[in-house]
Design an enzyme around this catalytic site. Sequence first.
Site, PDB file in Angstrom:
ATOM      1  CG  ASP A  59      -1.410  -2.180   5.723  1.00  0.00           C
ATOM      2  OD1 ASP A  59      -0.671  -3.092   5.833  1.00  0.00           O
ATOM      3  OD2 ASP A  59      -2.101  -1.860   4.923  1.00  0.00           O
ATOM      4  CG  ASP A  60      -2.065   2.651   8.061  1.00  0.00           C
ATOM      5  OD1 ASP A  60      -1.038   2.511   7.597  1.00  0.00           O
ATOM      6  OD2 ASP A  60      -2.930   2.921   8.234  1.00  0.00           O
ATOM      7  CG  HIS A 110       1.581   1.204   4.011  1.00  0.00           C
ATOM      8  ND1 HIS A 110       1.194   0.797   3.432  1.00  0.00           N
ATOM      9  CD2 HIS A 110       0.531   1.723   5.012  1.00  0.00           C
ATOM     10  CE1 HIS A 110      -0.470   1.079   3.096  1.00  0.00           C
ATOM     11  NE2 HIS A 110      -0.537   2.316   4.612  1.00  0.00           N
ATOM     12  CG  HIS A 114      -0.813   6.597   4.444  1.00  0.00           C
ATOM     13  ND1 HIS A 114      -1.728   6.426   3.875  1.00  0.00           N
ATOM     14  CD2 HIS A 114      -0.528   5.140   4.697  1.00  0.00           C
ATOM     15  CE1 HIS A 114      -2.629   5.761   4.077  1.00  0.00           C
ATOM     16  NE2 HIS A 114      -1.446   4.576   4.792  1.00  0.00           N
ATOM     17  CG  HIS A 201      -5.086  -0.477   9.671  1.00  0.00           C
ATOM     18  ND1 HIS A 201      -5.966  -1.162   9.212  1.00  0.00           N
ATOM     19  CD2 HIS A 201      -4.329   0.237   8.741  1.00  0.00           C
ATOM     20  CE1 HIS A 201      -6.297  -0.538   7.715  1.00  0.00           C
ATOM     21  NE2 HIS A 201      -5.233  -0.423   7.120  1.00  0.00           N
TER      22      HIS A 201
HETATM   23 NI    NI Z   1      -1.818   2.443   4.842  1.00  0.00          NI
END
Ligand code: NI
Length: 250
Positions: A59-60, A110, A114, A201
């Site tokens: 993620d991210d 995602h 955020h 991540h």
């Molecule tokens: Ni995230």
Amino acid sequence: MGVPVVLLVSFVACLLGCHREQVRDAESVLSIEAPMGKQVEVPYKRNAYGKKIVALTFDDGPFPATTNRLLDLLREKEVQATFFELGTMASRYPEVTKRVYDEKHELASHTMSHKQLNKLRANEVATEVSQARDVLRGITGEDPKLVRPPYGAINVVVAENVGAPMILWTVDTEDWKSKDASAVLERTKATVFDGAVILMHDIYESSVDGAGMIIDELRKDNYEFVTVSELSELRGVELKDGEVYGSFRP
Ligand code: NI
């Protein structure tokens, strides 16, 4: 006169060999029977047959330094992963997003920025999802199919407006907290199971190191790695918009 003939023969043989290798990479699949009797096909080189299967998810990102190093590592180990990218990051580093896509990983959303979706109004939820989709499609030409809501924060409004299957996780490596590759590996080994979705991540160096260790260690325990969509297919689960998924057990 003999030498040119030999050269020509080896040249042609090489051409055929190279061509065969490409065809094998592109088209060879393994057809296996999933639960419910459904036949599914997985790329041959992933060779998930007879193995426990899990999905590594990141993620991210993308974040150039760490994501590119992760992509190098995944290529070396022949692992396909799933990347839940932020629209804001993808628009900043489109070349990294393109590389994720080109190297046959699953590119997923995602959301744009955020935000905690369960605190937003319906139209704001839809905007967070559609903006990210537009960014990713602008880079790859393809819409992402899956969404991971930030923080796993979901409510009825989110479910009704996300317009995609929502993918959570079942192994939380807490890589963002420990920033320690060994701790990431230990948490994974302690909680992993056949069909798990592993959360990491791709913005920390320690997560990249941890991913390498997870791949090596779980393979010793008869695990193989597939994307989230492959995991759901292999388990005969049809992913539906607005539904939540965190694992795909046999
Ligand atoms: Ni995230």
